[in-house]
Motif scaffolding. Structure first.
Motif, PDB file in Angstrom:
ATOM      1  N   ALA A 133       0.970  -1.335   0.350  1.00 20.54           N
ATOM      2  CA  ALA A 133      -0.007  -0.150   0.342  1.00 20.54           C
ATOM      3  C   ALA A 133       0.970   1.166   0.588  1.00 20.54           C
ATOM      4  O   ALA A 133       0.588   2.696  -0.674  1.00 20.54           O
ATOM      5  N   ARG A 134       1.932   1.157   0.693  1.00 15.85           N
ATOM      6  CA  ARG A 134       2.887   2.223   0.891  1.00 15.85           C
ATOM      7  C   ARG A 134       3.813   2.475  -0.445  1.00 15.85           C
ATOM      8  O   ARG A 134       5.494   3.317  -0.155  1.00 15.85           O
ATOM      9  N   SER A 135       4.073   0.869  -1.391  1.00 17.09           N
ATOM     10  CA  SER A 135       5.425   0.720  -2.166  1.00 17.09           C
ATOM     11  C   SER A 135       5.381   2.992  -3.102  1.00 17.09           C
ATOM     12  O   SER A 135       4.182   3.252  -3.712  1.00 17.09           O
ATOM     13  N   PRO A 136       7.255   2.733  -2.909  1.00 13.97           N
ATOM     14  CA  PRO A 136       7.249   3.645  -3.647  1.00 13.97           C
ATOM     15  C   PRO A 136       7.541   3.440  -5.128  1.00 13.97           C
ATOM     16  O   PRO A 136       7.723   4.791  -5.941  1.00 13.97           O
ATOM     17  N   ILE A 137       7.098   2.786  -5.337  1.00 17.00           N
ATOM     18  CA  ILE A 137       6.808   2.146  -7.588  1.00 17.00           C
ATOM     19  C   ILE A 137       5.497   0.601  -7.440  1.00 17.00           C
ATOM     20  O   ILE A 137       5.496   0.031  -6.721  1.00 17.00           O
ATOM     21  N   PRO A 138       5.368   0.823  -8.427  1.00 19.39           N
ATOM     22  CA  PRO A 138       3.632   0.185  -8.946  1.00 19.39           C
ATOM     23  C   PRO A 138       4.184  -0.720  -8.963  1.00 19.39           C
ATOM     24  O   PRO A 138       5.345  -1.996  -9.510  1.00 19.39           O
ATOM     25  N   LEU A 139       3.540  -1.646  -8.076  1.00 16.41           N
ATOM     26  CA  LEU A 139       3.568  -3.912  -8.279  1.00 16.41           C
ATOM     27  C   LEU A 139       2.155  -3.964  -8.630  1.00 16.41           C
ATOM     28  O   LEU A 139       1.064  -3.830  -8.055  1.00 16.41           O
ATOM     29  N   GLY A 140       2.586  -4.688  -9.954  1.00 12.41           N
ATOM     30  CA  GLY A 140       1.831  -6.410 -10.443  1.00 12.41           C
ATOM     31  C   GLY A 140       0.986  -7.059  -9.411  1.00 12.41           C
ATOM     32  O   GLY A 140       0.968  -7.512  -8.075  1.00 12.41           O
TER      33      GLY A 140
END
Length: 58
Positions: A51-58
């Motif tokens: 939810a807080r990731s600095p990069i998009p996760l698939g």
């Protein structure tokens, strides 16, 4: 992504971190609980990091 699990007695400490490849952004977290709750602790930490990731996760 990085992860670390440590067990001390009956206590599990999970640490996780998601970093951009260039190192300019990161997010990390930790969960601590009984070893028997390992799956729940891991899922909770993963959801929080995602939810807080600095990069998009698939």
């Amino acid at each position: 992504m990085a992860a670390l699990a440590e067990i001390a007695g009956d206590t599990l400490t999970l640490r996780g971190e998601i970093l951009r490849e260039d190192g300019r952004a990161r997010t990390g977290g930790q969960r601590v609980g009984p070893v028997g709750d390992a799956v729940m602790l891991g899922r909770d930490l993963a959801e929080a990091l995602r939810a807080r990731s600095p990069i998009p996760l698939g």
